[in-house]
Write a protein that holds these residues in place. Structure first.
Motif, PDB file in Angstrom:
ATOM      1  N   HIS A 242     -19.955  13.944 -14.178  1.00 19.95           N
ATOM      2  CA  HIS A 242     -19.283  15.227 -14.362  1.00 19.95           C
ATOM      3  C   HIS A 242     -18.535  15.217 -15.695  1.00 19.95           C
ATOM      4  O   HIS A 242     -18.381  14.170 -16.338  1.00 19.95           O
ATOM      5  CB  HIS A 242     -18.387  15.602 -13.180  1.00 19.95           C
ATOM      6  CG  HIS A 242     -17.445  14.554 -12.686  1.00 19.95           C
ATOM      7  ND1 HIS A 242     -16.517  13.911 -13.480  1.00 19.95           N
ATOM      8  CD2 HIS A 242     -17.271  14.062 -11.435  1.00 19.95           C
ATOM      9  CE1 HIS A 242     -15.812  13.079 -12.747  1.00 19.95           C
ATOM     10  NE2 HIS A 242     -16.261  13.139 -11.494  1.00 19.95           N
TER      11      HIS A 242
ATOM     12  N   LEU B 190     -15.606  18.976 -12.489  1.00 20.80           N
ATOM     13  CA  LEU B 190     -15.933  17.938 -11.502  1.00 20.80           C
ATOM     14  C   LEU B 190     -17.314  18.135 -10.871  1.00 20.80           C
ATOM     15  O   LEU B 190     -17.717  17.369  -9.994  1.00 20.80           O
ATOM     16  CB  LEU B 190     -14.864  17.903 -10.404  1.00 20.80           C
ATOM     17  CG  LEU B 190     -13.499  17.391 -10.862  1.00 20.80           C
ATOM     18  CD1 LEU B 190     -12.452  17.626  -9.790  1.00 20.80           C
ATOM     19  CD2 LEU B 190     -13.572  15.920 -11.251  1.00 20.80           C
TER      20      LEU B 190
ATOM     21  N   GLU C 203     -17.607   8.822  -6.849  1.00 24.46           N
ATOM     22  CA  GLU C 203     -17.034  10.048  -6.283  1.00 24.46           C
ATOM     23  C   GLU C 203     -15.900   9.777  -5.294  1.00 24.46           C
ATOM     24  O   GLU C 203     -15.194  10.706  -4.921  1.00 24.46           O
ATOM     25  CB  GLU C 203     -18.130  10.897  -5.644  1.00 24.46           C
ATOM     26  CG  GLU C 203     -19.057  11.494  -6.694  1.00 24.46           C
ATOM     27  CD  GLU C 203     -20.013  12.511  -6.129  1.00 24.46           C
ATOM     28  OE1 GLU C 203     -19.679  13.714  -6.225  1.00 24.46           O
ATOM     29  OE2 GLU C 203     -21.065  12.120  -5.602  1.00 24.46           O
TER      30      GLU C 203
ATOM     31  N   GLY D 117     -26.313  15.859  -7.986  1.00 27.68           N
ATOM     32  CA  GLY D 117     -25.798  14.527  -7.698  1.00 27.68           C
ATOM     33  C   GLY D 117     -26.297  13.443  -8.638  1.00 27.68           C
ATOM     34  O   GLY D 117     -26.110  12.263  -8.382  1.00 27.68           O
TER      35      GLY D 117
ATOM     36  N   ARG E 114     -21.340  18.024 -10.535  1.00 26.78           N
ATOM     37  CA  ARG E 114     -22.473  17.206 -10.959  1.00 26.78           C
ATOM     38  C   ARG E 114     -23.739  18.008 -10.705  1.00 26.78           C
ATOM     39  O   ARG E 114     -23.763  18.873  -9.831  1.00 26.78           O
ATOM     40  CB  ARG E 114     -22.508  15.904 -10.176  1.00 26.78           C
ATOM     41  CG  ARG E 114     -21.253  15.065 -10.385  1.00 26.78           C
ATOM     42  CD  ARG E 114     -21.256  13.813  -9.557  1.00 26.78           C
ATOM     43  NE  ARG E 114     -22.304  12.913 -10.061  1.00 26.78           N
ATOM     44  CZ  ARG E 114     -22.838  11.944  -9.343  1.00 26.78           C
ATOM     45  NH1 ARG E 114     -22.468  11.739  -8.098  1.00 26.78           N
ATOM     46  NH2 ARG E 114     -23.765  11.163  -9.872  1.00 26.78           N
TER      47      ARG E 114
END
Length: 174
Positions: free
Chosen positions: A45, A36, A84, A41, A38
Motif C-alpha cells: 500500500h 492503506l 497487514e 492483496g 492494496r
C-alpha cells in the motif's frame, strides 16, 4: 543549487532534491483510507511505499554519519515485507518524519568529501560491477526513491487520483 564539496555528488544532489519534490507531489491529496489499500492483496500500500522512502532517507543519513533513528524502522528497514497485522503510521506522520530527516541528509550530502564517499560500505549485494562504497550506496538510495515514487504514482492512477504533478516548490531546499 548549493555546491557540494565532492564533484561526485553533482548528479546525486539534484536527483535527491527532485525526489523530495516528487515524493510530496505523489502523496498530494491521497486520503489516509486510500493510502492503506492494496490491489487484489498483491501490492504494497502507499503507506508502506512512503514509509520505505522515508526509511531510505534515514539509512542514507546513517551512512553519512547522522545518528537520527527512523521511528518506524521496525516496519520498513531493508524493505521489510508489508505485514497487514502491523499498525502502520499515517501519511501525515511519515511526511513529518520526511521533513525532519531530509534537510539533515541533504546537508550531509553537501559536506561529504571524496574520501568519505570512497569508503567501503558493505551493502551485501555482492554485485561484481558495483563496488560497495558510500557513494554507490547513495546512488542505490536514489534509485530506490525513484522506484518508490513511480510505484506511488501508479497507485494514484489505480485508485482514481489524477496523475502526479511535477510542480516544484522553490521554497523546499532539500
Amino acid at each position: 543549487m548549493d555546491t557540494p564539496k565532492s564533484k561526485k555528488l553533482e548528479v546525486i544532489i539534484p536527483a535527491y532534491r527532485m525526489h523530495s519534490q516528487s515524493f510530496l507531489n505523489a502523496l498530494d491529496g491521497i486520503s489516509e483510507e486510500d493510502a492503506l489499500k492494496r490491489i487484489e492483496g498483491k501490492t504494497n500500500h502507499i503507506v508502506w511505499m512512503a514509509g520505505n522512502f522515508v526509511n531510505m532517507r534515514y539509512g542514507l543519513g546513517w551512512v553519512l554519519g547522522l545518528r537520527d533513528e527512523d521511528p518506524n524502522s521496525e516496519l520498513f528497514f531493508q524493505g521489510k515485507a508489508l505485514d497487514e497485522s502491523f499498525k502502520y503510521p499515517s501519511l501525515d506522520e511519515l511526511e513529518k518524519n520526511f521533513h525532519d530527516i531530509s534537510p539533515k541528509v541533504y546537508q550531509k550530502l553537501l559536506e561529504a568529501t571524496d574520501e568519505e564517499l570512497d569508503e567501503i560500505f558493505q551493502i551485501g549485494m555482492n554485485i561484481p560491477f558495483v563496488p560497495e562504497t558510500k557513494l554507490n550506496f547513495a546512488g542505490m538510495c536514489i534509485g530506490r526513491e525513484d522506484y518508490l515514487c513511480g510505484q506511488i504514482g501508479l497507485m494514484r492512477k489505480i485508485l482514481d487520483y489524477p496523475g502526479m504533478k511535477y510542480d516544484v516548490d522553490e521554497n523546499l531546499k532539500y
